[in-house]
Design an enzyme around this catalytic site. Structure first.
Site, PDB file in Angstrom:
ATOM      1  N   TYR A 151      21.756  35.186  -9.096  1.00 13.07           N
ATOM      2  CA  TYR A 151      20.577  35.832  -9.201  1.00 13.07           C
ATOM      3  C   TYR A 151      20.428  37.060  -9.525  1.00 13.07           C
ATOM      4  CZ  TYR A 151      19.921  31.468  -6.273  1.00 13.07           C
ATOM      5  OH  TYR A 151      20.098  30.177  -5.661  1.00 13.07           O
TER       6      TYR A 151
ATOM      7  N   CYS B  72       9.781  52.891 -14.482  1.00 10.07           N
ATOM      8  CA  CYS B  72       8.505  53.827 -14.033  1.00 10.07           C
ATOM      9  C   CYS B  72       8.300  52.980 -12.734  1.00 10.07           C
ATOM     10  CB  CYS B  72       7.721  53.973 -14.887  1.00 10.07           C
ATOM     11  SG  CYS B  72       8.493  54.774 -16.347  1.00 10.07           S
ATOM     12  N   GLU B  73       8.999  52.938 -11.667  1.00 10.36           N
ATOM     13  CA  GLU B  73       8.556  52.377 -10.300  1.00 10.36           C
ATOM     14  C   GLU B  73       9.498  53.021  -9.419  1.00 10.36           C
ATOM     15  OE1 GLU B  73       7.125  48.666  -9.647  1.00 10.36           O
ATOM     16  OE2 GLU B  73       6.438  48.431 -11.657  1.00 10.36           O
TER      17      GLU B  73
ATOM     18  N   GLU C  59      23.864  21.159  -3.028  1.00 14.55           N
ATOM     19  CA  GLU C  59      23.238  21.981  -4.357  1.00 14.55           C
ATOM     20  C   GLU C  59      23.656  23.468  -4.187  1.00 14.55           C
ATOM     21  OE1 GLU C  59      19.218  21.278  -3.428  1.00 14.55           O
ATOM     22  OE2 GLU C  59      19.172  19.164  -4.235  1.00 14.55           O
TER      23      GLU C  59
ATOM     24  N   GLY D 201      22.592  26.912  -0.340  1.00 12.58           N
ATOM     25  CA  GLY D 201      22.209  27.807   0.569  1.00 12.58           C
ATOM     26  C   GLY D 201      23.540  28.773   1.364  1.00 12.58           C
TER      27      GLY D 201
HETATM   28  C1  LIG Z   1      17.963  27.938  -4.878  1.00 17.59           C
HETATM   29  C2  LIG Z   1      18.169  26.624  -4.498  1.00 17.59           C
HETATM   30  C3  LIG Z   1      19.456  26.079  -4.116  1.00 17.59           C
HETATM   31  C4  LIG Z   1      20.586  27.033  -4.116  1.00 17.59           C
HETATM   32  O1  LIG Z   1      20.554  27.949  -3.129  1.00 17.59           O
HETATM   33  P1  LIG Z   1      22.095  28.849  -3.058  1.00 17.59           P
HETATM   34  O2  LIG Z   1      21.713  29.933  -1.857  1.00 17.59           O
HETATM   35  O3  LIG Z   1      22.223  29.539  -4.203  1.00 17.59           O
HETATM   36  O4  LIG Z   1      23.179  27.954  -2.740  1.00 17.59           O
HETATM   37  C5  LIG Z   1      19.835  24.667  -4.041  1.00 17.59           C
HETATM   38  N1  LIG Z   1      18.588  23.975  -3.980  1.00 17.59           N
HETATM   39  C6  LIG Z   1      17.337  24.377  -4.040  1.00 17.59           C
HETATM   40  C7  LIG Z   1      16.303  23.308  -3.773  1.00 17.59           C
HETATM   41  C8  LIG Z   1      17.103  25.734  -4.406  1.00 17.59           C
HETATM   42  O5  LIG Z   1      15.853  25.700  -4.477  1.00 17.59           O
END
Ligand SMILES: *Cc1c(COP(=O)(O)O)cnc(C)c1O
Length: 429
Positions: free
Chosen positions: A385, A356-357, A287, A247
């Site tokens: 992303y 086309c949007e 993560e 995140g």
């Molecule tokens: C999307 C996600 C992440 C990664 O989020 P980032 O903002 O890219 O760091 C980590 N853990 C879970 C469970 C996610 O769904």
């Protein structure tokens, strides 16, 4: 502007300032590979991973890269070689990670809707942990594991009910979101899980959202988790891992936006918040996705046409929202620069694709040096992303991807062909 180091800089080439990725002019890649094309810097990818790792030095930790941020084999293989683990959300991502050379025992499997087939594949591969998101999922995982004669390593995803203060679509830690088990129900869920013979309850996790620009929501969430870890310990459940999710945001270079905390600031805040449980020997799992790959990538597109109506000027390019969804989906801002620097006057324009949007835009009311048909435009901070959310809407083959290293590059994904798009279809009998 941004203080984040960028591998995309202008360099003099044949009497012009040309935007390069490391030492390779983007114009050269566009000429040889075509457009639209995603271009990644290997050195930036490695730098970002190492910076995140260094921010957690001294604390026992695992960095499980969030594969959904960028799931290309070329990217995953670089991270796997650096020792990264993976946070996956599907059986398909597990296959990708293993094909990229990633270690199975560094995989955590998140997501609210794992199927039995996905559970079986992950158990057979020997992953580190299932981040379980509901009591019903616990019951199914227990049955699937017993069927295979193994115990499934389980970390329960807790919804800490904190406001990540980010876009509502990527905010995941509020009690009205679909993710995790309510903090109030978590203790009971852990005790139920501990009673299931097919499960090895080993951790707790959370993930409160993406593109966070402050540390407080992270530390608030971790405080909830550490309380729970201590309470469970008193109740006889000793956890080995605390997974704080991903995140951490990146700087998209929009004027007026406060820059997010650096990995160093984030790491210091996380480690301080973990202090209450460190004596229990709990390992930290992170993560991160965006912060590892976001600034390593750019989408290079070519200008097709321009037009003006009574109220607006449009620059029509060959990339569209099927290639980069973030502007349409989240109203996200991506920095843009012409690949060849000119002294043309600035012009306010909407950068739009051929789809086309009306929702097909990459920038609105953007001040850019006037662009002409044939010019190349680089859309920055597109490594996360970007390609991973690309679609084939309007029967548009997906872009090629290129990994630059020094003065050379490798095509890590060929441009898709229309024949490949149609390969699984047949006309009605
Ligand atoms: C999307 C996600 C992440 C990664 O989020 P980032 O903002 O890219 O760091 C980590 N853990 C879970 C469970 C996610 O769904």
């Amino acid at each position: 502007m941004s203080s984040t180091p960028t591998p995309f800089e202008y360099r003099p080439v044949d009497g012009h300032d040309e935007l390069c990725c490391e030492a390779v002019p983007l114009a050269r890649i566009a000429a040889e590979v075509g457009t639209p094309v995603y271009v990644y810097s290997r050195s930036e990818l490695e730098r970002a991973y190492r910076a995140f790792d260094a921010a957690l030095a001294g604390t026992d930790h695992l960095i499980a890269f969030s594969v959904k941020a960028n799931s290309s084999l070329g990217i995953l293989s670089v991270l796997a070689r650096l020792g990264a683990g993976a946070d996956i959300v599907s059986g398909g991502e597990l296959t990708r990670w293993l094909r990229a050379g990633g270690a199975a025992d560094k995989v955590v499997f998140s997501g609210v809707g794992k199927t039995e087939a996905e559970m079986r594949a992950a158990l057979e591969a020997g992953i580190l942990a299932f981040n379980v998101e509901s009591e019903e999922e616990l019951v199914v995982l227990d049955r699937v594991a017993r069927g295979l004669g193994v115990r499934a390593p389980v970390s329960l995803r807790v919804n800490p009910d904190v406001d990540a203060q980010t876009h509502p679509y990527i905010s995941t830690g509020l009690k009205q979101n679909k993710f995790g088990i309510a903090a109030t129900a978590a203790r009971d869920a852990f005790h139920r899980a501990a009673d299931l013979p097919g499960l090895d309850v080993m951790g707790v996790d959370c993930h409160i959202g993406s593109q966070l620009t402050k540390t407080a929501p992270f530390t608030d969430a971790i405080a909830r988790l550490t309380e729970l870890v201590l309470e469970l310990d008193r109740g006889g459940i000793r956890l080995r891992e605390l997974d704080v999710g991903g995140g951490l945001g990146i700087d998209y270079g929009k004027d007026g936006d406060a820059p997010p905390p650096s990995p160093g600031e984030y790491g210091a805040a996380v480690r301080a918040a973990l202090a209450p449980v460190m004596s229990l020997g709990v390992r930290l799992v992170c993560e991160p996705g965006r912060v590892i790959v976001g600034n390593a990538g750019a989408l290079v597109t070519r200008v097709l046409y321009r037009k003006r109506n009574d109220v607006k000027h449009f620059t029509i390019v060959d990339a569209a929202f099927n290639d980069l969804m973030r502007p349409s989906l989240y109203g996200a801002y991506h920095p843009m620069r012409p690949v060849r620097r000119t002294d043309r006057a600035a012009q306010v324009t909407d950068v739009v694709g051929p789809i086309c949007e009306t929702g097909d835009f990459l920038a609105r009311d953007r001040d850019l040096p006037a662009l002409e048909p044939g010019d190349l435009l680089a859309i920055g901070a597109a490594g996360a992303y970007g390609f991973s959310m690309a679609s084939n809407y309007n029967t548009r083959p997906r872009a090629a991807e290129v990994l630059v290293s020094g003065d050379g590059y490798q095509v890590i994904r060929d441009r898709e062909t229309v024949d490949q798009l149609l390969a699984n279809e047949r006309v009605a009998e």
